[in-house]
Design an enzyme around this catalytic site. Structure first.
Site, mmCIF file in Angstrom:
data_model
loop_
_atom_site.group_PDB
_atom_site.id
_atom_site.type_symbol
_atom_site.label_atom_id
_atom_site.label_comp_id
_atom_site.label_asym_id
_atom_site.label_seq_id
_atom_site.Cartn_x
_atom_site.Cartn_y
_atom_site.Cartn_z
ATOM 1 N N ASP A 16 37.766 36.113 94.548
ATOM 2 C CA ASP A 16 38.754 35.923 95.799
ATOM 3 C C ASP A 16 37.932 34.885 96.447
ATOM 4 O OD1 ASP A 16 41.280 36.719 95.604
ATOM 5 O OD2 ASP A 16 40.907 38.881 96.290
ATOM 6 N N GLN B 27 42.933 44.268 95.959
ATOM 7 C CA GLN B 27 44.120 43.674 96.765
ATOM 8 C C GLN B 27 44.069 44.072 98.314
ATOM 9 O OE1 GLN B 27 46.412 41.539 95.359
ATOM 10 N NE2 GLN B 27 47.403 41.376 97.376
ATOM 11 N N LYS C 88 49.089 39.249 88.599
ATOM 12 C CA LYS C 88 47.641 38.847 88.139
ATOM 13 C C LYS C 88 47.118 39.212 86.830
ATOM 14 C CE LYS C 88 46.688 38.146 93.057
ATOM 15 N NZ LYS C 88 46.340 39.074 94.375
#
Length: 294
Positions: A120, A97, A53
């Protein structure tokens, strides 16, 4: 005829190029999109994901920071790091994460992220906006990626029967929500199946579009798929394979070989949904800046 492959890598390349072009325009205005990726602990898969990412953000011309925190960090200390990122004007997108260690409540962390930086798309504010069809929030990256894959593959969704296997907050629930919205890339009749569903095969055989996010390898086989259906395989499972160098290989939630003989279009694993998820994260990060300029 075997099903056509939906090439997630090729489509992701287009999405990332678009994000890079949009980032370039913002940089010309004096604003460089910034993404912060927070990793708690050293879970091997999470290390790979967060590194990928960060690299994707840098390749798109963005500012990127990877924050590595010890696995035994306390929840107050992690929340303090999130608060600092919320207040940092150079950071427009924050991603923590998952999974998190057992001493951390993931929901509390998600709720602490500024919804305007929640690239997200997991904050309840953004989930609520998605549910009612508002366009000024963030959509979770994997369901958003699947919608783009369907569109780019030329799949017409209005009026189609769509079956989603899996009801997670990350994929299943938001996917069902998106596909029932009133727009040209949705308007499906949606069924959500899960571990308590009776006669799963009866449901999957009704699907014009079958999206499998069960987290179980090869749960769907060719005899469970309607001829000509479009199959999106979200699963990423590492299974034993003595014939491979590492002794393991990646496989999806779909038995690819048998399903490909029945479906009209199918995503491979790897190379299907996975690359697109990261691409949509890049797009969301640029959009976080764009929304501040409206």
């Amino acid at each position: 005829m075997p099903a056509d492959l939906i090439d997630g890598r090729a489509i992701a390349k287009k999405v990332r190029a678009d994000a890079a072009e949009r980032a370039k325009k913002l940089i010309a205005l004096g604003i460089k999109p910034g993404l912060a990726v927070v990793l708690v602990g050293e879970d091997p898969a999470s290390v790979v994901y967060t590194t990928a990412k960060g690299k994707a953000a840098e390749e798109a011309g963005m500012y990127s920071i990877n924050i590595r925190l010890p696995a035994d960090i306390s929840q107050p200390d992690l929340l303090a790091r999130v608060d600092a990122l919320n207040a940092d004007p150079a950071i427009h997108g924050i991603l923590v994460q998952m999974p998190l260690p057992k001493q951390i409540d993931a929901d509390t962390v998600i709720r602490r992220i500024d919804p305007a930086k929640d690239v997200d798309g997991f904050h309840p504010v953004n989930v609520g906006k998605m549910l009612i069809g508002e366009r000024d929030g963030f959509i979770p990256c994997t369901p958003a990626a699947i919608q783009v894959l369907l569109k780019e593959a030329g799949v017409k969704t209005p009026g189609k029967n769509c079956v989603v296997i899996g009801r997670s907050n990350i994929v299943g629930k938001p996917m069902a929500t998106l596909l029932m919205q009133d727009n040209e890339n949705a308007n499906c009749t949606v069924t959500v199946c899960h571990r308590h569903t009776l006669d799963l095969k009866a449901h999957t055989l009704s699907a014009d579009i079958l999206i499998v996010a069960a987290g179980r390898p090869r749960i769907v086989t060719g005899d469970m798929v309607k001829p000509g259906a479009v199959v999106i395989d979200v699963g990423t499972n590492r299974v034993n394979d003595p014939s491979s160098k590492r002794g393991t290989r990646l496989t999806g939630d779909v038995d690819f070989d048998s399903v490909r003989q029945v479906a009209s279009k199918i995503t491979p694993v790897p190379g299907g949904v996975g690359p697109m998820t990261i691409a949509m994260l890049m797009s969301n990060t640029v959009r976080a800046v764009e929304m501040t300029l409206r």
